[in-house]
Write a protein that holds these residues in place. Structure first.
Motif, PDB file in Angstrom:
ATOM      1  N   ILE A   2     -48.319  67.252  -5.625  1.00 34.94           N
ATOM      2  CA  ILE A   2     -47.892  66.417  -6.747  1.00 34.94           C
ATOM      3  C   ILE A   2     -46.762  67.103  -7.481  1.00 34.94           C
ATOM      4  O   ILE A   2     -46.553  66.941  -8.669  1.00 34.94           O
ATOM      5  N   CYS A   3     -46.060  67.927  -6.727  1.00 35.41           N
ATOM      6  CA  CYS A   3     -45.042  68.770  -7.332  1.00 35.41           C
ATOM      7  C   CYS A   3     -43.995  67.957  -8.072  1.00 35.41           C
ATOM      8  O   CYS A   3     -43.530  68.346  -9.139  1.00 35.41           O
ATOM      9  N   GLY A   4     -43.615  66.787  -7.502  1.00 35.12           N
ATOM     10  CA  GLY A   4     -42.577  65.972  -8.116  1.00 35.12           C
ATOM     11  C   GLY A   4     -42.987  65.508  -9.491  1.00 35.12           C
ATOM     12  O   GLY A   4     -42.214  65.571 -10.450  1.00 35.12           O
ATOM     13  N   ALA A  29     -34.558  62.981  -7.417  1.00 36.06           N
ATOM     14  CA  ALA A  29     -35.992  63.222  -7.320  1.00 36.06           C
ATOM     15  C   ALA A  29     -36.260  64.370  -6.360  1.00 36.06           C
ATOM     16  O   ALA A  29     -35.641  64.475  -5.314  1.00 36.06           O
ATOM     17  N   HIS A  30     -37.190  65.213  -6.749  1.00 37.56           N
ATOM     18  CA  HIS A  30     -37.528  66.382  -5.930  1.00 37.56           C
ATOM     19  C   HIS A  30     -39.019  66.279  -5.623  1.00 37.56           C
ATOM     20  O   HIS A  30     -39.846  66.596  -6.470  1.00 37.56           O
ATOM     21  N   VAL A  31     -39.353  65.763  -4.484  1.00 37.01           N
ATOM     22  CA  VAL A  31     -40.758  65.594  -4.097  1.00 37.01           C
ATOM     23  C   VAL A  31     -40.973  66.333  -2.780  1.00 37.01           C
ATOM     24  O   VAL A  31     -40.319  66.023  -1.783  1.00 37.01           O
ATOM     25  N   HIS A  32     -41.878  67.311  -2.815  1.00 34.40           N
ATOM     26  CA  HIS A  32     -42.115  68.083  -1.588  1.00 34.40           C
ATOM     27  C   HIS A  32     -42.604  67.151  -0.485  1.00 34.40           C
ATOM     28  O   HIS A  32     -43.417  66.271  -0.715  1.00 34.40           O
ATOM     29  N   GLY A  33     -42.061  67.364   0.722  1.00 28.38           N
ATOM     30  CA  GLY A  33     -42.426  66.510   1.859  1.00 28.38           C
ATOM     31  C   GLY A  33     -41.440  65.393   2.083  1.00 28.38           C
ATOM     32  O   GLY A  33     -41.453  64.763   3.139  1.00 28.38           O
ATOM     33  N   PHE A  60     -41.376  77.828   0.369  1.00 29.30           N
ATOM     34  CA  PHE A  60     -41.216  78.362  -0.986  1.00 29.30           C
ATOM     35  C   PHE A  60     -39.836  77.973  -1.493  1.00 29.30           C
ATOM     36  O   PHE A  60     -39.016  77.459  -0.717  1.00 29.30           O
ATOM     37  N   GLU A  61     -39.600  78.204  -2.800  1.00 30.86           N
ATOM     38  CA  GLU A  61     -38.332  77.736  -3.393  1.00 30.86           C
ATOM     39  C   GLU A  61     -37.716  78.828  -4.254  1.00 30.86           C
ATOM     40  O   GLU A  61     -37.471  78.651  -5.438  1.00 30.86           O
ATOM     41  N   ARG A  62     -37.505  79.976  -3.633  1.00 28.86           N
ATOM     42  CA  ARG A  62     -36.902  81.129  -4.322  1.00 28.86           C
ATOM     43  C   ARG A  62     -36.310  82.008  -3.233  1.00 28.86           C
ATOM     44  O   ARG A  62     -36.433  81.708  -2.046  1.00 28.86           O
ATOM     45  N   GLY A 120     -38.438  76.692 -11.406  1.00 30.20           N
ATOM     46  CA  GLY A 120     -39.460  76.786 -10.374  1.00 30.20           C
ATOM     47  C   GLY A 120     -39.189  75.988  -9.128  1.00 30.20           C
ATOM     48  O   GLY A 120     -39.946  76.065  -8.181  1.00 30.20           O
ATOM     49  N   HIS A 121     -38.125  75.218  -9.096  1.00 30.09           N
ATOM     50  CA  HIS A 121     -37.825  74.394  -7.922  1.00 30.09           C
ATOM     51  C   HIS A 121     -36.411  74.654  -7.442  1.00 30.09           C
ATOM     52  O   HIS A 121     -35.550  75.050  -8.212  1.00 30.09           O
ATOM     53  N   ALA A 122     -36.215  74.412  -6.157  1.00 33.84           N
ATOM     54  CA  ALA A 122     -34.884  74.588  -5.596  1.00 33.84           C
ATOM     55  C   ALA A 122     -34.723  73.660  -4.405  1.00 33.84           C
ATOM     56  O   ALA A 122     -35.677  73.396  -3.670  1.00 33.84           O
TER      57      ALA A 122
END
Ligand SMILES: [Zn+2]
Length: 181
Positions: A2-4, A29-33, A60-62, A120-122
């Protein structure tokens, strides 16, 4: 994941705290998957532009923190650069891979984008250009992102081709983007 949704909550919380966070709200929009692809068939070229959370490719996003993570990043980047194995364009177009541009500031790839980074996101975004003998003859692309990477589950595609404009959604394991009149 539910990261987005979490990201949007963070964004709206930041909006109260800092006026410049308005920029964050206008980020795509940044939604994993999920991955967004824009396919443009124009003149002698087929250009595929990709927007994706970095998580889809490495988990990961770093920046990588150890040798294993560095290896994962190197492998993912190598797969993305070999874009003619990720995007198999209709042989009717007789296309060859041209320039590949990868953009992931946390990995030191490409230019740093304008605006504040999302905490926290990339993303890892990319442009894949193909030069074709008969670009206008292409009617499909087979996309190898689901087999090359574990993260992506759904790909939203917009196509602008001589045949018109189309929207397609690919869900794992379907791999073909097709369009025609
Ligand atoms: Zn993320």
């Amino acid at each position: 994941m539910i990261c987005g949704r979490f990201f949007r909550l963070l964004a709206s919380a930041a909006l109260v705290a800092a006026p410049f966070a308005l920029q964050a709200q206008s980020q795509p929009a940044h939604v994993h998957g999920q991955i967004k692809l824009d396919v443009v068939v124009d003149g002698p070229t087929v250009v595929v532009t990709m927007e994706s959370p970095l998580d889809n490719f490495v988990g990961f996003e770093r920046a990588p923190r150890n040798d294993d993570e560095k290896k994962m990043v190197d492998e993912a980047v190598a797969k993305l650069r070999a874009a003619d194995t990720l995007f198999t364009i209709d042989p009717a177009g007789n296309c060859k891979l041209g320039p590949v541009d990868l953009r992931a500031p946390v990995l030191g790839l490409g230019a740093t984008p304008a605006g504040a980074p999302a905490a926290g996101h990339a993303d890892l975004d990319a442009t894949f250009a193909f030069n074709c003998a008969s670009a206008a003859a292409t009617k499909f692309i087979d996309v190898g992102l689901f087999t090359a990477f574990k993260g992506p589950r759904q790909i939203e595609v917009q196509i602008a081709a001589p045949q018109g404009q189309f929207k397609r959604t690919l869900k794992r394991p379907n791999a073909r983007i097709a369009w025609s009149k």
